[in-house]
Design a protein around this motif. Structure first.
Motif, PDB file in Angstrom:
ATOM      1  N   MET A  78       0.913  -1.101   0.003  1.00  0.00           N
ATOM      2  CA  MET A  78       0.073   0.204   0.192  1.00  0.00           C
ATOM      3  C   MET A  78       0.900   1.358  -0.008  1.00  0.00           C
ATOM      4  O   MET A  78       0.491   2.285  -0.594  1.00  0.00           O
ATOM      5  CB  MET A  78      -0.941  -0.095   1.216  1.00  0.00           C
ATOM      6  N   LYS A  79       1.914   1.321   0.766  1.00  0.00           N
ATOM      7  CA  LYS A  79       2.963   2.429   0.772  1.00  0.00           C
ATOM      8  C   LYS A  79       3.417   2.703  -0.679  1.00  0.00           C
ATOM      9  O   LYS A  79       3.606   3.659  -1.024  1.00  0.00           O
ATOM     10  CB  LYS A  79       4.001   2.144   1.780  1.00  0.00           C
TER      11      LYS A  79
ATOM     12  N   ALA B 170       6.317  -0.911  -8.803  1.00  0.00           N
ATOM     13  CA  ALA B 170       6.062  -0.912  -7.251  1.00  0.00           C
ATOM     14  C   ALA B 170       6.190  -2.357  -6.937  1.00  0.00           C
ATOM     15  O   ALA B 170       6.818  -2.613  -5.908  1.00  0.00           O
ATOM     16  CB  ALA B 170       4.663  -0.543  -6.850  1.00  0.00           C
ATOM     17  N   ARG B 171       5.779  -3.361  -7.829  1.00  0.00           N
ATOM     18  CA  ARG B 171       6.117  -4.620  -7.602  1.00  0.00           C
ATOM     19  C   ARG B 171       7.575  -4.808  -7.416  1.00  0.00           C
ATOM     20  O   ARG B 171       8.128  -5.416  -6.647  1.00  0.00           O
ATOM     21  CB  ARG B 171       5.381  -5.343  -8.683  1.00  0.00           C
TER      22      ARG B 171
ATOM     23  N   GLN C 159      -0.700   2.868 -16.064  1.00  0.00           N
ATOM     24  CA  GLN C 159      -0.991   2.548 -14.944  1.00  0.00           C
ATOM     25  C   GLN C 159      -0.214   1.050 -14.343  1.00  0.00           C
ATOM     26  O   GLN C 159       0.265   0.748 -13.480  1.00  0.00           O
ATOM     27  CB  GLN C 159      -2.598   2.313 -14.456  1.00  0.00           C
ATOM     28  N   LYS C 160      -0.219   0.041 -15.369  1.00  0.00           N
ATOM     29  CA  LYS C 160       0.228  -1.170 -15.345  1.00  0.00           C
ATOM     30  C   LYS C 160       1.557  -1.107 -15.179  1.00  0.00           C
ATOM     31  O   LYS C 160       2.374  -1.891 -14.295  1.00  0.00           O
ATOM     32  CB  LYS C 160      -0.131  -2.095 -16.613  1.00  0.00           C
TER      33      LYS C 160
ATOM     34  N   VAL D 292       3.539   5.531  -6.023  1.00  0.00           N
ATOM     35  CA  VAL D 292       3.253   5.638  -7.592  1.00  0.00           C
ATOM     36  C   VAL D 292       2.058   5.959  -8.065  1.00  0.00           C
ATOM     37  O   VAL D 292       1.636   6.102  -9.037  1.00  0.00           O
ATOM     38  CB  VAL D 292       3.574   4.280  -8.329  1.00  0.00           C
ATOM     39  N   GLY D 293       1.241   6.664  -7.022  1.00  0.00           N
ATOM     40  CA  GLY D 293      -0.110   7.171  -7.289  1.00  0.00           C
ATOM     41  C   GLY D 293      -1.196   6.341  -7.447  1.00  0.00           C
ATOM     42  O   GLY D 293      -2.266   6.855  -8.330  1.00  0.00           O
ATOM     43  N   LEU D 294      -1.199   4.828  -7.168  1.00  0.00           N
ATOM     44  CA  LEU D 294      -2.244   3.894  -7.468  1.00  0.00           C
ATOM     45  C   LEU D 294      -2.924   3.363  -6.090  1.00  0.00           C
ATOM     46  O   LEU D 294      -3.515   2.190  -6.333  1.00  0.00           O
ATOM     47  CB  LEU D 294      -1.724   3.131  -8.433  1.00  0.00           C
ATOM     48  N   ALA D 295      -2.867   4.210  -5.056  1.00  0.00           N
ATOM     49  CA  ALA D 295      -3.391   3.602  -4.008  1.00  0.00           C
ATOM     50  C   ALA D 295      -5.034   3.065  -4.094  1.00  0.00           C
ATOM     51  O   ALA D 295      -5.408   2.058  -3.601  1.00  0.00           O
ATOM     52  CB  ALA D 295      -3.538   4.407  -2.600  1.00  0.00           C
TER      53      ALA D 295
END
Ligand code: ADP
Ligand code: MG
Length: 241
Positions: A119-120, A149-150, A142-143, A125-128
């Motif tokens: 979540m952090k 993030a991954r 977004q992907k 990356v602006g996608l919470a």
């Protein structure tokens, strides 16, 4: 952090990387640029041992990447996040599951901790708000931000990017570059193969210009873009700028 010594890579008779000696320091951002077919992807894949050199060496934090058993290799690869042109998200998992998978499976991070970290990173990356969505429900930009993030969820020492914005519609390029820019500002060591010259100029500490299997020249962005030394680089810049 990364040392490349006399790296050569052949595929059958095709010598793709001819003789590369370079190094990446901790905290440095390197942008690798050059024409298609120059060997940029092969070079990046040698840095995290997705390809084995035909001769020469790659060392990561002093450790040579050749001749390691799979376990050792996996341990080293965990320290290197990689983001490709395609997003390679697992289609059957939602966004947060995609991010949590490797930390839980590979590093045995407890689920609540993996969720908190995910979540952090999604916030970063602006996608919470997309945590529960599936990859098919996301735009390309977004992907790619989820893919970043991954990779970050494994807490890597270095991030390798291979043309992360090349497959994106133009209006989505900027949102991904912004995330990468922030990452660079946070001190992450990065090697980025890119055709985004504005990004390279602004963010790179060093430009490595690759053509014909060699790193033809290196320099700061100001040096490289204003005063390219080699004819090969001059010709390349004339075509793209
Ligand atoms: P770039 O990323 O700069 O466009 P690549 O590293 O993808 O360049 O490719 C450089 C050359 O290596 C090309 O001629 C390509 O066909 C060849 N090549 C790359 N990967 C392989 C492979 N797995 N097997 C055979 N040839 C390959
Ligand atoms: Mg490539």
């Amino acid at each position: 952090m990364i040392e490349v010594q006399k790296l050569q890579k052949k595929f059958k008779n095709n010598i793709v990387l001819k003789d590369i000696t370079e190094h990446v320091d901790k905290g440095q951002v390197i942008c690798v640029i050059g024409p298609s077919g120059a060997g940029k992807s092969t070079f990046l894949r040698c840095l995290n041992a997705l390809e084995q050199p035909t001769s020469g060496k790659v060392l990561f934090e002093g450790q040579q990447l050749t001749g390691l058993n799979d376990k050792k290799l996996d341990q080293l690869r965990e320290k290197m996040g990689m983001v490709f042109q395609g997003f390679n998200l697992f289609p059957n998992m939602n966004v947060i599951e995609n991010i949590k998978l490797a930390p839980m499976k590979v590093k045995h991070v407890p689920e609540d901790e993996a969720t908190a970290t995910a979540m952090k990173l999604l916030t970063k990356v602006g996608l919470a708000d997309k945590a529960q969505q599936y990859p098919t429900q996301l735009s390309g930009g977004q992907k790619q931000r989820v893919a970043i993030a991954r990779a970050l969820a494994m807490n890597p020492e270095v991030m390798l990017f291979d043309e992360p914005t090349s497959a994106l519609d133009p209006e989505m390029v900027e949102e991904v570059l912004t995330v990468m820019h922030d990452l660079a500002d946070s001190g992450m060591t990065m090697v980025v193969v890119t055709h985004e010259m504005g990004f390279a100029h602004e963010v790179a500490d060093q430009i490595w210009f690759m053509a014909d299997g060699y790193i033809q020249e290196t320099g700061t962005p100001d040096e490289f873009f204003a005063h390219p030394k080699s004819d090969r680089a001059k010709e390349f810049l004339k075509k793209i700028l």
